[in-house]
Design an enzyme around this catalytic site. Structure first.
Site, PDB file in Angstrom:
ATOM      1  N   PRO A  46      -9.709 -55.627  58.579  1.00 56.95           N
ATOM      2  CA  PRO A  46      -8.939 -56.583  59.553  1.00 56.95           C
ATOM      3  C   PRO A  46      -7.708 -54.926  59.141  1.00 56.95           C
ATOM      4  O   PRO A  46      -7.909 -54.789  58.318  1.00 56.95           O
ATOM      5  CB  PRO A  46      -8.170 -57.590  58.763  1.00 56.95           C
ATOM      6  CG  PRO A  46      -9.539 -57.859  57.962  1.00 56.95           C
ATOM      7  CD  PRO A  46      -9.786 -57.171  57.777  1.00 56.95           C
ATOM      8  N   THR A  59      -6.922 -52.046  59.712  1.00 53.46           N
ATOM      9  CA  THR A  59      -7.442 -50.903  59.741  1.00 53.46           C
ATOM     10  C   THR A  59      -6.914 -49.949  61.256  1.00 53.46           C
ATOM     11  O   THR A  59      -7.058 -48.403  61.435  1.00 53.46           O
ATOM     12  CB  THR A  59      -8.663 -50.384  59.624  1.00 53.46           C
ATOM     13  OG1 THR A  59      -9.792 -51.335  60.491  1.00 53.46           O
ATOM     14  CG2 THR A  59      -8.912 -51.266  57.980  1.00 53.46           C
ATOM     15  N   LYS A  85      -8.617 -50.538  64.744  1.00 60.34           N
ATOM     16  CA  LYS A  85      -9.432 -50.674  65.452  1.00 60.34           C
ATOM     17  C   LYS A  85      -9.333 -50.641  67.169  1.00 60.34           C
ATOM     18  O   LYS A  85      -9.682 -49.862  67.539  1.00 60.34           O
ATOM     19  CB  LYS A  85     -10.596 -51.748  65.132  1.00 60.34           C
ATOM     20  CG  LYS A  85     -11.801 -51.583  63.810  1.00 60.34           C
ATOM     21  CD  LYS A  85     -12.184 -53.045  63.421  1.00 60.34           C
ATOM     22  CE  LYS A  85     -11.682 -53.864  63.050  1.00 60.34           C
ATOM     23  NZ  LYS A  85     -10.461 -53.922  62.024  1.00 60.34           N
ATOM     24  N   THR A  86      -8.607 -51.897  67.253  1.00 57.22           N
ATOM     25  CA  THR A  86      -8.576 -52.112  68.806  1.00 57.22           C
ATOM     26  C   THR A  86      -7.137 -50.478  68.894  1.00 57.22           C
ATOM     27  O   THR A  86      -7.010 -50.327  70.279  1.00 57.22           O
ATOM     28  CB  THR A  86      -6.853 -52.899  69.194  1.00 57.22           C
ATOM     29  OG1 THR A  86      -8.165 -54.450  67.649  1.00 57.22           O
ATOM     30  CG2 THR A  86      -6.262 -53.660  69.930  1.00 57.22           C
ATOM     31  N   HIS A 105       4.501 -61.084  27.022  1.00 58.25           N
ATOM     32  CA  HIS A 105       2.920 -60.711  27.733  1.00 58.25           C
ATOM     33  C   HIS A 105       3.020 -59.568  28.487  1.00 58.25           C
ATOM     34  O   HIS A 105       1.955 -58.926  28.655  1.00 58.25           O
ATOM     35  CB  HIS A 105       3.007 -62.047  28.744  1.00 58.25           C
ATOM     36  CG  HIS A 105       2.204 -61.954  29.932  1.00 58.25           C
ATOM     37  ND1 HIS A 105       0.909 -62.978  29.396  1.00 58.25           N
ATOM     38  CD2 HIS A 105       1.685 -61.577  30.635  1.00 58.25           C
ATOM     39  CE1 HIS A 105      -0.017 -63.094  30.699  1.00 58.25           C
ATOM     40  NE2 HIS A 105       0.546 -61.867  31.684  1.00 58.25           N
ATOM     41  N   GLU A 106       4.517 -58.702  29.664  1.00 51.23           N
ATOM     42  CA  GLU A 106       3.546 -57.819  30.724  1.00 51.23           C
ATOM     43  C   GLU A 106       4.518 -56.513  29.575  1.00 51.23           C
ATOM     44  O   GLU A 106       3.344 -55.634  29.581  1.00 51.23           O
ATOM     45  CB  GLU A 106       5.001 -58.166  31.284  1.00 51.23           C
ATOM     46  CG  GLU A 106       5.017 -59.007  32.653  1.00 51.23           C
ATOM     47  CD  GLU A 106       4.117 -59.301  33.312  1.00 51.23           C
ATOM     48  OE1 GLU A 106       3.673 -58.107  33.574  1.00 51.23           O
ATOM     49  OE2 GLU A 106       4.065 -60.214  33.958  1.00 51.23           O
ATOM     50  N   ASP A 118      -4.872 -63.817  35.640  1.00 57.33           N
ATOM     51  CA  ASP A 118      -5.055 -62.475  34.942  1.00 57.33           C
ATOM     52  C   ASP A 118      -6.875 -62.951  34.506  1.00 57.33           C
ATOM     53  O   ASP A 118      -7.889 -62.025  34.253  1.00 57.33           O
ATOM     54  CB  ASP A 118      -4.305 -61.647  33.345  1.00 57.33           C
ATOM     55  CG  ASP A 118      -3.309 -61.332  33.803  1.00 57.33           C
ATOM     56  OD1 ASP A 118      -2.659 -60.756  34.446  1.00 57.33           O
ATOM     57  OD2 ASP A 118      -2.251 -61.833  33.282  1.00 57.33           O
TER      58      ASP A 118
END
Length: 604
Positions: free
Chosen positions: A202, A204, A206-207, A421-422, A498
């Site tokens: 979806p 990308t 096409k239409t 954590h990060e 994660d």
């Protein structure tokens, strides 16, 4: 020239006005008249309050004497056949007379039969007319197609408006050239491809590609969705298909575009009910495409992101001759798409489009258009007349993680947990070989639920990943939880996303990529809907499935231990970076790498 349609509408207005006048007349009469009992009538006669009386076979109409300050009101009562009524009226000095019955049969027939029929016909037309507008093509015209017809050049799109899909455009250029110059193809014996199926994820384009083909070819363009063929009544969808192809033949050369063709083109295999609406519509579409006159230059384009569910008969040569893949754009394609969308906005001359393209791996054309629009909105918010680099960078983060949630206040303990954590993610990524460089670390909460995040940006697009790279990716994902264990000797709920991603990657290594020593290159799962969510379908027994779980757990444990070892060996560096992050809330990649390089030179 007599316009039947205008005459019909004029008659509707005339009938409508007549009905409204009749209704008003009945309402006004009802307001002006009032029913009374017969004894009240005789009492009024005695009291000489009546001015005039009109006697009919079934009722007596009474006009009382007007009282000062009051409007004249008409009363009536039932005629009970009082023999002394005339004497009473004469004694009271009332003017009286009779009301003659209407004996004209034509008049009675008109008011009793013709006028009611006209009224109901008009009301029916009025109601169905409104339903016609709501339902598109009309309640009484189910079999008519609802395709939107664009005349030449009306689509407003050409191949210059489509970027990042060069291979797809190349596949469609021949169709455009055939519609322009059919003779050179006919001379050699080549035939126009009957149809081209545009396949891809979806967003990308096409239409957009289909409209660009029509714009380049400068021919009429019929556009409709597959769901528009599906009707409540069986056979109506097939009738619409017939009508669509009939109109296309009259407008040839032209292009028919059916978006989301999987709505009617699903495989008939395993369909228990053999006479449903969708199957009849598909059968009619197959018959029309197969029996279509090849001498008439009509091209059928269709788009879907679920080609695996389409019926095999629909995909065979002679119907959809070409499958055009409209995939996610690469780095060069994303850069070209961004330049196309930037044409419609004002932006700074110093804007680095390539940097933005590198920062958006996996993004499709619709995503990039949204990012440019978000950047333009941000520029206006900050009272700027043009888009700056920071606007686009912030737009990427808004789409990926949401807006900054400034009203979420974390405690010092939670903030410290998020910071370590990060930093755990970033440090494992920096100290492993072959990983994408860290671009940004932040502990500012976002509206999509993230309390902080670490952004890595690849230096180039990758199409193949080695076993070592996948293993390192899992280690980076588990680096956040590992940092909590190393620093606090405790764990939190912050690693849920994660863990989900790490488990999926490890499972794919075992089931799909043949990276498990135990199963060698045995395929245990296969992807479904590869252009959508790509969820795998298992191809093994329950016993094998339990072994898959064991192998997946083994990989996760190894990656987890590796992340813990890296952070324990660099605990001082992790603490230093975390303290800096707590102070600034956001650290960019350059500053982060200065810490890492400084630590390496110190060790040397």
């Amino acid at each position: 020239m007599f316009d039947n349609k205008k005459f019909r509408y004029a008659m509707y207005y005339v009938f409508g006005a007549g009905i409204i006048l009749m209704i008003l007349n009945f309402v006004l009469v009802d307001f002006k008249t009032q029913s009374i009992k017969y004894n009240e009538f005789t009492k009024m006669l005695t009291e000489k309050k009546i001015d005039e009386v009109q006697i009919s076979a079934d009722k007596i109409i009474i006009i009382p004497k007007p009282e000062e300050g009051q409007k004249k009101k008409i009363l009536y009562t039932v005629n009970i056949g009082d023999d002394q009524l005339v004497e009473k009226l004469t004694a009271a000095g009332v003017t009286f007379g009779g009301v003659a019955n209407d004996t004209n049969p034509l008049k009675a027939f008109f008011f009793n039969w013709v006028l009611p029929i006209i009224m109901f016909t008009f009301l029916g037309r009025l109601i169905f007319g409104k339903l016609d507008k709501k339902l598109g093509n009309g309640v009484m015209s189910f079999g008519k197609n609802t395709a939107k017809l664009y005349a030449e050049n009306e689509t407003g799109k050409t191949f210059s408006d489509v970027a990042g899909q060069e291979e797809a455009k190349e596949s469609l250029v021949e169709i455009v050239d055939f519609l322009h110059n059919p003779q050179k193809y006919v001379e050699i014996g080549a035939k126009l491809p009957k149809g081209a199926l545009l396949v891809g994820p979806p967003g990308t384009g096409k239409t957009l590609l289909a409209k660009a083909v029509a714009g380049e070819a400068k021919v009429p363009f019929f556009s409709m969705s597959g769901s528009e063929f599906v009707e409540m009544f069986v056979g109506m969808g097939a009738a619409r298909v017939r009508d669509l192809f009939k109109q296309a033949a009259e407008k040839a050369p032209c292009i028919i575009f059916i978006d989301e063709i999987d709505a009617i083109g699903k495989s008939r295999e395993g369909n228990i009910s053999g006479n449903d609406e969708r199957e009849q519509t598909l059968n009619q579409l197959l018959a029309e495409m197969d029996g279509f006159d090849s001498s008439k230059p009509v091209v059928i384009l269709a788009a879907t992101n679920r080609p695996e569910v389409l019926d095999k008969a629909l995909l065979r040569p002679g119907r959809f001759d070409r499958r055009v893949i409209v995939d996610r754009p690469d780095l060069k394609g994303r850069e070209a798409i961004l330049k196309v969308h930037l044409k419609s906005v004002k932006y700074s001359e110093n804007l680095d489009v390539l940097a933005i393209a590198k920062a958006t791996p996996g993004a499709v054309g619709a995503d990039l258009a949204n990012m440019v629009n978000e950047a333009a909105l941000r520029a206006v918010k900050h009272s700027r007349k043009e888009i700056m680099q920071e606007d686009l960078e912030e737009a990427i983060e808004v789409i990926l993680a949401g807006k900054e949630k400034k009203d979420r206040i974390m405690s010092d303990k939670e903030k410290k947990t998020v910071a370590f954590h990060e930093v755990g993610h970033a440090l494992v990524a920096a100290l492993l070989k072959g990983t994408d460089p860290v671009h940004k670390i932040t502990i500012v909460p976002r509206t999509m639920g993230a309390l902080g995040y670490t952004m890595q940006l690849p230096e180039e697009d990758k199409y193949l990943l080695t076993k070592e790279e996948l293993f390192n990716e899992i280690s980076i994902l588990l680096g956040g939880r590992a940092a909590e264990e190393v620093e606090f000797k405790a764990i939190s709920t912050g690693a849920s996303n994660d863990i989900e991603k790490a488990t999926q990657t490890a499972r794919s290594m075992v089931t799909m990529y043949g990276m498990s020593d135990r199963f060698d290159m045995m395929g245990l799962e296969s992807p479904s809907n590869r252009y959508l969510d790509g969820r795998p379908v298992q191809n093994c027994s329950a016993e094998t499935s339990s072994i898959i779980d064991e192998e997946t757990l083994k990989i996760i444990k190894e990656a987890h231990n590796k992340a813990v070892d890296i952070l324990e060996n660099n605990r001082e560096l992790m603490t230093k970076i975390a303290e800096r992050l707590l102070d600034k809330e956001t650290i960019m990649g350059d500053e982060f790498m200065e810490f890492v390089r400084g630590s390496e030179s110190h060790e040397d």
